[in-house]
Write a protein that holds these residues in place. Structure first.
Motif, PDB file in Angstrom:
ATOM      1  N   TYR A 102       0.868  -1.180   0.000  1.00  0.00           N
ATOM      2  CA  TYR A 102       0.000   0.000   0.000  1.00  0.00           C
ATOM      3  C   TYR A 102       0.904   1.229   0.000  1.00  0.00           C
ATOM      4  O   TYR A 102       1.874   1.297   0.763  1.00  0.00           O
ATOM      5  N   LYS A 103       0.567   2.213  -0.841  1.00  0.00           N
ATOM      6  CA  LYS A 103       1.366   3.438  -0.902  1.00  0.00           C
ATOM      7  C   LYS A 103       0.424   4.629  -1.058  1.00  0.00           C
ATOM      8  O   LYS A 103      -0.474   4.603  -1.900  1.00  0.00           O
ATOM      9  N   PHE A 104       0.653   5.667  -0.250  1.00  0.00           N
ATOM     10  CA  PHE A 104      -0.160   6.884  -0.294  1.00  0.00           C
ATOM     11  C   PHE A 104       0.777   8.084  -0.264  1.00  0.00           C
ATOM     12  O   PHE A 104       1.618   8.192   0.625  1.00  0.00           O
ATOM     13  N   GLN A 105       0.654   8.966  -1.257  1.00  0.00           N
ATOM     14  CA  GLN A 105       1.475  10.181  -1.329  1.00  0.00           C
ATOM     15  C   GLN A 105       0.571  11.392  -1.222  1.00  0.00           C
ATOM     16  O   GLN A 105      -0.437  11.475  -1.926  1.00  0.00           O
ATOM     17  N   TYR A 106       0.960  12.342  -0.354  1.00  0.00           N
ATOM     18  CA  TYR A 106       0.129  13.515  -0.143  1.00  0.00           C
ATOM     19  C   TYR A 106       0.978  14.739   0.178  1.00  0.00           C
ATOM     20  O   TYR A 106       2.065  14.640   0.736  1.00  0.00           O
ATOM     21  N   GLN A 107       0.455  15.893  -0.193  1.00  0.00           N
ATOM     22  CA  GLN A 107       1.065  17.186   0.118  1.00  0.00           C
ATOM     23  C   GLN A 107       0.667  17.571   1.542  1.00  0.00           C
ATOM     24  O   GLN A 107      -0.485  17.392   1.924  1.00  0.00           O
ATOM     25  N   TRP A 108       1.607  18.075   2.326  1.00  0.00           N
ATOM     26  CA  TRP A 108       1.238  18.614   3.639  1.00  0.00           C
ATOM     27  C   TRP A 108       2.094  19.817   3.968  1.00  0.00           C
ATOM     28  O   TRP A 108       3.184  19.983   3.436  1.00  0.00           O
ATOM     29  N   LYS A 109       1.527  20.681   4.797  1.00  0.00           N
ATOM     30  CA  LYS A 109       2.212  21.908   5.196  1.00  0.00           C
ATOM     31  C   LYS A 109       1.849  22.244   6.640  1.00  0.00           C
ATOM     32  O   LYS A 109       0.894  21.714   7.190  1.00  0.00           O
TER      33      LYS A 109
ATOM     34  N   ASN B 199       9.168  22.581  10.849  1.00  0.00           N
ATOM     35  CA  ASN B 199       9.078  23.963  11.325  1.00  0.00           C
ATOM     36  C   ASN B 199       8.085  24.772  10.492  1.00  0.00           C
ATOM     37  O   ASN B 199       7.454  24.256   9.572  1.00  0.00           O
ATOM     38  N   SER B 200       7.965  26.028  10.791  1.00  0.00           N
ATOM     39  CA  SER B 200       6.893  26.855  10.218  1.00  0.00           C
ATOM     40  C   SER B 200       7.048  27.177   8.741  1.00  0.00           C
ATOM     41  O   SER B 200       6.138  27.744   8.155  1.00  0.00           O
ATOM     42  N   SER B 201       8.154  26.842   8.108  1.00  0.00           N
ATOM     43  CA  SER B 201       8.279  27.144   6.678  1.00  0.00           C
ATOM     44  C   SER B 201       8.149  25.897   5.808  1.00  0.00           C
ATOM     45  O   SER B 201       8.303  25.960   4.605  1.00  0.00           O
ATOM     46  N   PHE B 202       7.854  24.754   6.416  1.00  0.00           N
ATOM     47  CA  PHE B 202       7.838  23.504   5.668  1.00  0.00           C
ATOM     48  C   PHE B 202       6.545  23.280   4.902  1.00  0.00           C
ATOM     49  O   PHE B 202       5.456  23.576   5.354  1.00  0.00           O
ATOM     50  N   GLU B 203       6.702  22.708   3.707  1.00  0.00           N
ATOM     51  CA  GLU B 203       5.620  22.060   2.981  1.00  0.00           C
ATOM     52  C   GLU B 203       6.284  21.112   1.997  1.00  0.00           C
ATOM     53  O   GLU B 203       7.422  21.293   1.604  1.00  0.00           O
TER      54      GLU B 203
ATOM     55  N   ASP C 126      -2.684  20.849   0.109  1.00  0.00           N
ATOM     56  CA  ASP C 126      -2.719  22.288  -0.101  1.00  0.00           C
ATOM     57  C   ASP C 126      -1.297  22.843  -0.068  1.00  0.00           C
ATOM     58  O   ASP C 126      -0.463  22.356   0.689  1.00  0.00           O
ATOM     59  N   THR C 127      -1.033  23.858  -0.893  1.00  0.00           N
ATOM     60  CA  THR C 127       0.257  24.540  -0.858  1.00  0.00           C
ATOM     61  C   THR C 127       0.133  25.837  -0.075  1.00  0.00           C
ATOM     62  O   THR C 127      -0.962  26.363   0.107  1.00  0.00           O
ATOM     63  N   LYS C 128       1.251  26.325   0.392  1.00  0.00           N
ATOM     64  CA  LYS C 128       1.298  27.670   0.987  1.00  0.00           C
ATOM     65  C   LYS C 128       1.900  28.638  -0.026  1.00  0.00           C
ATOM     66  O   LYS C 128       1.485  29.776  -0.128  1.00  0.00           O
ATOM     67  N   TRP C 129       2.896  28.137  -0.767  1.00  0.00           N
ATOM     68  CA  TRP C 129       3.623  28.982  -1.716  1.00  0.00           C
ATOM     69  C   TRP C 129       3.460  28.408  -3.121  1.00  0.00           C
ATOM     70  O   TRP C 129       3.520  27.195  -3.307  1.00  0.00           O
ATOM     71  N   TRP C 130       3.293  29.304  -4.115  1.00  0.00           N
ATOM     72  CA  TRP C 130       3.209  28.844  -5.505  1.00  0.00           C
ATOM     73  C   TRP C 130       3.559  29.992  -6.440  1.00  0.00           C
ATOM     74  O   TRP C 130       3.077  31.108  -6.274  1.00  0.00           O
ATOM     75  N   ASP C 131       4.402  29.730  -7.419  1.00  0.00           N
ATOM     76  CA  ASP C 131       4.797  30.705  -8.450  1.00  0.00           C
ATOM     77  C   ASP C 131       5.266  32.037  -7.869  1.00  0.00           C
ATOM     78  O   ASP C 131       4.862  33.111  -8.311  1.00  0.00           O
ATOM     79  N   GLY C 132       6.121  31.950  -6.851  1.00  0.00           N
ATOM     80  CA  GLY C 132       6.743  33.153  -6.302  1.00  0.00           C
ATOM     81  C   GLY C 132       5.885  33.976  -5.363  1.00  0.00           C
ATOM     82  O   GLY C 132       6.228  35.107  -5.044  1.00  0.00           O
ATOM     83  N   ALA C 133       4.764  33.413  -4.927  1.00  0.00           N
ATOM     84  CA  ALA C 133       3.876  34.150  -4.024  1.00  0.00           C
ATOM     85  C   ALA C 133       3.218  33.191  -3.044  1.00  0.00           C
ATOM     86  O   ALA C 133       3.239  31.975  -3.245  1.00  0.00           O
ATOM     87  N   GLU C 134       2.625  33.751  -2.002  1.00  0.00           N
ATOM     88  CA  GLU C 134       1.819  32.924  -1.108  1.00  0.00           C
ATOM     89  C   GLU C 134       0.516  32.633  -1.838  1.00  0.00           C
ATOM     90  O   GLU C 134      -0.213  33.537  -2.229  1.00  0.00           O
ATOM     91  N   SER C 135       0.249  31.329  -2.058  1.00  0.00           N
ATOM     92  CA  SER C 135      -0.920  30.953  -2.859  1.00  0.00           C
ATOM     93  C   SER C 135      -1.342  29.533  -2.518  1.00  0.00           C
ATOM     94  O   SER C 135      -0.569  28.589  -2.636  1.00  0.00           O
ATOM     95  N   SER C 136      -2.580  29.384  -2.119  1.00  0.00           N
ATOM     96  CA  SER C 136      -3.144  28.078  -1.791  1.00  0.00           C
ATOM     97  C   SER C 136      -3.565  27.370  -3.077  1.00  0.00           C
ATOM     98  O   SER C 136      -4.403  27.863  -3.818  1.00  0.00           O
ATOM     99  N   GLN C 137      -2.961  26.210  -3.336  1.00  0.00           N
ATOM    100  CA  GLN C 137      -3.272  25.417  -4.521  1.00  0.00           C
ATOM    101  C   GLN C 137      -3.623  24.000  -4.078  1.00  0.00           C
ATOM    102  O   GLN C 137      -2.866  23.379  -3.324  1.00  0.00           O
TER     103      GLN C 137
END
Length: 180
Positions: free
Chosen positions: A66-73, A102-106, A157-168
C-alpha cells in the motif's frame, strides 16, 4: 513465479477507477476517493482524505504493498502530525509514525507499508494476515491527528506557488502492488 508482480496500479485521488481481473464475488473494479479540498488536521484522529481504498488481491498474492502520497504543510507555528494505518478495523500499530516540521515547511510525504499474506496465523500489529485471511475486500486507510491544536497541519494544499503565497489544491495518489 514467486516474487513476481501480479498487478500494480496508481490512481489520482479524484474519484477515478481501474478495471482489473474479477476475483470471487468482486467485480475487479477499484476506485480512489475524490479529494476536492484541503484537509485541516486537528487534535482528534480523522481519516486522511484520499487514503482509503477497498481492495481484494488476486489469488496467489503473498504480499500487498500500500502506498499513499500527499502534500502537507504547517498550519500553525510548527506542524506535528501523528498517523496510523488500518486494515479494516485493525490498526497496524507498528506502522505508527510522527512527522514534525518547522513553520516554513511544505512538501510531499509518502507512506508505504507491506501487508504479508502467509502462514496459519495473523499478526495485525505488523500487517501480517493469515494465508486465507483476505478472502473478501478489505479497506486500507490512514488516520491522522495533530500533536495539539497549536501544532496543526494542512493536507492537499500549498502555501507557496509561483513566487507568491498561494493556496493550490494538490491531490494525493494511492497505489497498490500485489506480489506472488
Amino acid at each position: 513465479p514467486a516474487g513476481s508482480i501480479i498487478e500494480t496500479f496508481t490512481l489520482p485521488c479524484a474519484g477515478k477507477s481501474i478495471e482489473l481481473a474479477a476475483r470471487g464475488s468482486h467485480d475487479g473494479e477499484f476506485s480512489s476517493e475524490n479529494v476536492t479540498a484541503a484537509q485541516l488536521i486537528s487534535s482528534t484522529y480523522a481519516d486522511l482524505t484520499g487514503s482509503s481504498i477497498t481492495y481484494l488481491p488476486p489469488a496467489g498474492t503473498q504480499l500487498v504493498i500500500y502506498k499513499f502520497q500527499y502534500q502537507w504543510k504547517h498550519w500553525n507555528n510548527h506542524a506535528i502530525i501523528h498517523t496510523k494505518f488500518w486494515i479494516d478495523s485493525n490498526e497496524v500499530t507498528k506502522a505508527r509514525h510522527t512527522n514534525s516540521r518547522n513553520s516554513s515547511f511544505e512538501g510531499i510525504t509518502t507512506f508505504e507499508w507491506p501487508i504479508i499474506i502467509s502462514g496459519p496465523a495473523a499478526d495485525t500489529t505488523i500487517g501480517h494476515l493469515a494465508v486465507n485471511g483476505w478472502a473478501s475486500a478489505k479497506t486500507l486507510k490512514m488516520q491522522a491527528r495533530s500533536f495539539s491544536d497549536g501544532y496543526q497541519s494542512k493536507l492537499h494544499d500549498t502555501k507557496w506557488w509561483d513566487g507568491a503565497e498561494s493556496s493550490q489544491l494538490s491531490i494525493p495518489t494511492i497505489s497498490i502492488t500485489a506480489i506472488s
